[in-house]
Design a protein around this motif. Sequence first.
Motif, PDB file in Angstrom:
ATOM      1  N   ILE A  94       0.856  -1.257   0.105  1.00 30.57           N
ATOM      2  CA  ILE A  94       0.160  -0.019  -0.015  1.00 30.57           C
ATOM      3  C   ILE A  94       0.764   1.345  -0.038  1.00 30.57           C
ATOM      4  N   ASP A  95       0.998   2.045  -1.079  1.00 25.96           N
ATOM      5  CA  ASP A  95       1.623   3.028  -1.374  1.00 25.96           C
ATOM      6  C   ASP A  95       3.212   2.741  -1.228  1.00 25.96           C
ATOM      7  N   GLY A  96       3.420   1.498  -1.497  1.00 17.61           N
ATOM      8  CA  GLY A  96       4.974   1.029  -1.621  1.00 17.61           C
ATOM      9  C   GLY A  96       5.506   0.406  -0.528  1.00 17.61           C
ATOM     10  N   VAL A  97       4.611   0.342   0.453  1.00 15.57           N
ATOM     11  CA  VAL A  97       4.915  -0.275   1.546  1.00 15.57           C
ATOM     12  C   VAL A  97       4.241  -1.458   1.933  1.00 15.57           C
ATOM     13  N   ASN A  98       4.946  -2.747   2.155  1.00 12.02           N
ATOM     14  CA  ASN A  98       4.461  -4.024   2.290  1.00 12.02           C
ATOM     15  C   ASN A  98       3.517  -4.230   3.672  1.00 12.02           C
ATOM     16  N   VAL A  99       2.449  -5.001   3.374  1.00 12.11           N
ATOM     17  CA  VAL A  99       1.487  -5.099   4.690  1.00 12.11           C
ATOM     18  C   VAL A  99       2.055  -5.737   5.759  1.00 12.11           C
ATOM     19  N   ILE A 100       3.126  -6.621   5.356  1.00  5.27           N
ATOM     20  CA  ILE A 100       3.670  -7.575   6.140  1.00  5.27           C
ATOM     21  C   ILE A 100       4.588  -6.702   7.109  1.00  5.27           C
ATOM     22  N   ASP A 101       4.495  -5.882   7.963  1.00  2.59           N
ATOM     23  CA  ASP A 101       5.446  -5.223   8.756  1.00  2.59           C
ATOM     24  C   ASP A 101       6.619  -5.952   9.383  1.00  2.59           C
ATOM     25  N   THR A 102       7.471  -5.576   9.807  1.00  2.00           N
ATOM     26  CA  THR A 102       8.382  -6.231  10.797  1.00  2.00           C
ATOM     27  C   THR A 102       7.817  -6.859  11.686  1.00  2.00           C
ATOM     28  N   ARG A 103       6.949  -6.698  12.500  1.00  2.00           N
ATOM     29  CA  ARG A 103       6.509  -7.390  13.536  1.00  2.00           C
ATOM     30  C   ARG A 103       5.854  -8.684  13.014  1.00  2.00           C
ATOM     31  N   LEU A 104       4.870  -8.417  12.112  1.00  2.00           N
ATOM     32  CA  LEU A 104       4.460  -9.705  11.651  1.00  2.00           C
ATOM     33  C   LEU A 104       5.281 -10.726  11.055  1.00  2.00           C
ATOM     34  N   PHE A 105       6.401 -10.129  10.325  1.00  2.00           N
ATOM     35  CA  PHE A 105       7.404 -10.834   9.688  1.00  2.00           C
ATOM     36  C   PHE A 105       8.157 -11.593  10.653  1.00  2.00           C
ATOM     37  N   GLY A 106       8.557 -11.074  11.790  1.00  2.00           N
ATOM     38  CA  GLY A 106       9.289 -11.606  12.899  1.00  2.00           C
ATOM     39  C   GLY A 106       8.456 -13.046  13.509  1.00  2.00           C
ATOM     40  N   ARG A 107       7.139 -12.518  13.565  1.00  2.00           N
ATOM     41  CA  ARG A 107       6.344 -13.713  14.355  1.00  2.00           C
ATOM     42  C   ARG A 107       6.361 -15.049  13.179  1.00  2.00           C
ATOM     43  N   ILE A 108       6.163 -14.649  11.906  1.00  2.00           N
ATOM     44  CA  ILE A 108       6.077 -15.607  11.067  1.00  2.00           C
ATOM     45  C   ILE A 108       7.498 -16.281  11.077  1.00  2.00           C
ATOM     46  N   CYS A 109       8.482 -15.789  11.048  1.00  2.00           N
ATOM     47  CA  CYS A 109       9.773 -16.511  11.208  1.00  2.00           C
ATOM     48  C   CYS A 109      10.079 -17.227  12.602  1.00  2.00           C
ATOM     49  N   ASP A 154      -3.197  10.822  -1.379  1.00  2.00           N
ATOM     50  CA  ASP A 154      -2.631  11.659  -0.111  1.00  2.00           C
ATOM     51  C   ASP A 154      -3.447  11.671   1.271  1.00  2.00           C
ATOM     52  N   ALA A 155      -4.892  11.920   0.986  1.00  2.00           N
ATOM     53  CA  ALA A 155      -5.801  12.040   1.889  1.00  2.00           C
ATOM     54  C   ALA A 155      -5.863  10.647   2.792  1.00  2.00           C
ATOM     55  N   GLY A 156      -5.968   9.444   1.994  1.00  2.00           N
ATOM     56  CA  GLY A 156      -6.006   8.285   2.835  1.00  2.00           C
ATOM     57  C   GLY A 156      -4.558   7.739   3.339  1.00  2.00           C
ATOM     58  N   LEU A 157      -3.491   8.114   2.718  1.00  2.00           N
ATOM     59  CA  LEU A 157      -2.350   7.996   3.316  1.00  2.00           C
ATOM     60  C   LEU A 157      -2.150   8.735   4.593  1.00  2.00           C
ATOM     61  N   LYS A 158      -2.554   9.890   4.439  1.00  2.00           N
ATOM     62  CA  LYS A 158      -2.313  10.589   5.587  1.00  2.00           C
ATOM     63  C   LYS A 158      -3.118  10.145   7.107  1.00  2.00           C
ATOM     64  N   SER A 159      -4.325   9.700   6.727  1.00  2.00           N
ATOM     65  CA  SER A 159      -5.045   8.942   7.565  1.00  2.00           C
ATOM     66  C   SER A 159      -4.530   7.720   8.117  1.00  2.00           C
ATOM     67  N   VAL A 160      -3.819   6.972   7.452  1.00  2.00           N
ATOM     68  CA  VAL A 160      -3.307   5.693   7.716  1.00  2.00           C
ATOM     69  C   VAL A 160      -2.259   5.814   8.393  1.00  2.00           C
ATOM     70  N   HIS A 161      -1.312   7.019   8.240  1.00  2.00           N
ATOM     71  CA  HIS A 161      -0.003   7.466   8.890  1.00  2.00           C
ATOM     72  C   HIS A 161      -0.379   7.911  10.408  1.00  2.00           C
ATOM     73  N   GLN A 162      -1.453   8.235  10.544  1.00  2.00           N
ATOM     74  CA  GLN A 162      -1.861   8.958  11.916  1.00  2.00           C
ATOM     75  C   GLN A 162      -2.423   7.758  12.746  1.00  2.00           C
ATOM     76  N   GLN A 163      -2.787   6.699  12.270  1.00  2.00           N
ATOM     77  CA  GLN A 163      -3.426   5.583  13.091  1.00  2.00           C
ATOM     78  C   GLN A 163      -2.477   4.462  12.993  1.00  2.00           C
ATOM     79  N   GLN A 164      -1.828   4.105  12.034  1.00  2.00           N
ATOM     80  CA  GLN A 164      -1.118   2.834  11.947  1.00  2.00           C
ATOM     81  C   GLN A 164       0.317   2.905  11.596  1.00  2.00           C
ATOM     82  N   PRO A 165       1.252   3.091  12.193  1.00  2.22           N
ATOM     83  CA  PRO A 165       2.449   3.045  11.873  1.00  2.22           C
ATOM     84  C   PRO A 165       3.229   2.248  10.829  1.00  2.22           C
ATOM     85  N   VAL A 166       2.525   1.170  10.526  1.00  5.50           N
ATOM     86  CA  VAL A 166       3.083   0.216   9.722  1.00  5.50           C
ATOM     87  C   VAL A 166       3.228   0.769   8.193  1.00  5.50           C
ATOM     88  N   TYR A 167       2.617   1.986   7.958  1.00  5.74           N
ATOM     89  CA  TYR A 167       2.647   2.545   6.657  1.00  5.74           C
ATOM     90  C   TYR A 167       3.512   3.750   6.596  1.00  5.74           C
TER      91      TYR A 167
END
Length: 282
Positions: A94-109, A154-167
């Motif tokens: 989503i906007d160049g950032v994979n939805v599998i963030d480092t926390r999820l990836f670490g759990r899968i590993c 831009d609007a959607g990305l701004k909203s996500v940045h405010q609520q979910q650090p993964v993006y």
Amino acid sequence: VDSAANTLVVVHRLLYAALELFHPYHHSHGTNTTDSSHSERENTTYIKWSSNLLLSCDFLVTILSQRRECVRLPSHLLATILSRVSTVLVSPTIDGVNVIDTRLFGRICNLVSVSLKHYQGPIYGCVPSFFNALRSLMGHVLGTNTVNTVRMGDAGLKSVHQQQPVYHQKEKNRSPISKAVMLTKVFESLPQHKDVFKKHVLGLILDYTAALEGYGNGNGNRRNRMDTSLKNALLPAVFALLNTISEFELQQLNTLLSTSTSKVLFRGIYQKYQTTLYKGQY
């Protein structure tokens, strides 16, 4: 005996229930990706999905970490778990950032590592599934198995940045390197099983070499070459793979390298590997 059998049945049902939460991310659809209501819906969908996946990983690790005398899982069930790992890693950006963030990836590993640690015999019975999961992990770090890039505007990305650090942009910058370190820890356990795994690690080495070389765009040019920082971060993982193979597999690898460029690139990697061996490291 009846009590133990009933317990095993319950555990198996819970495992399958956990696996139902183990699926790729599907972004919410909307006609206007800049609409605030759509971005909020997208964010809610992501948070629910990632929370369920974290919960599923933690539960599976807890079950797999128990004494095998209490919970015995057959190879086919482990193969199912590993196949879900492969499936979930093919997730969109989503906007160049994979939805599998480092926390999820670490759990899968961690889930993959615990499977090998506590279920060595059953893993030996489903080696293809195990290495398919490893290749999915590697492909995820290399960025070769992402699909369906989503633009939120831009609007959607701004909203996500405010609520979910993964993006956030910081996650985009540090994610591949952090994931490379996590992947290395998984690969470092493979040399202990070289008699069984030595024939199967070649695909992982070839994936790495192909990413170094870059992928063709159909016009004879190469593109998407691996970033130097990621290349260096993954070297310890590749060295662990090289420590798993024998001279015979090394000869096979040289045959499988399809281009003169890939052979030159691999020669450089192998020379670095030999240098670390002389230092008693890999």
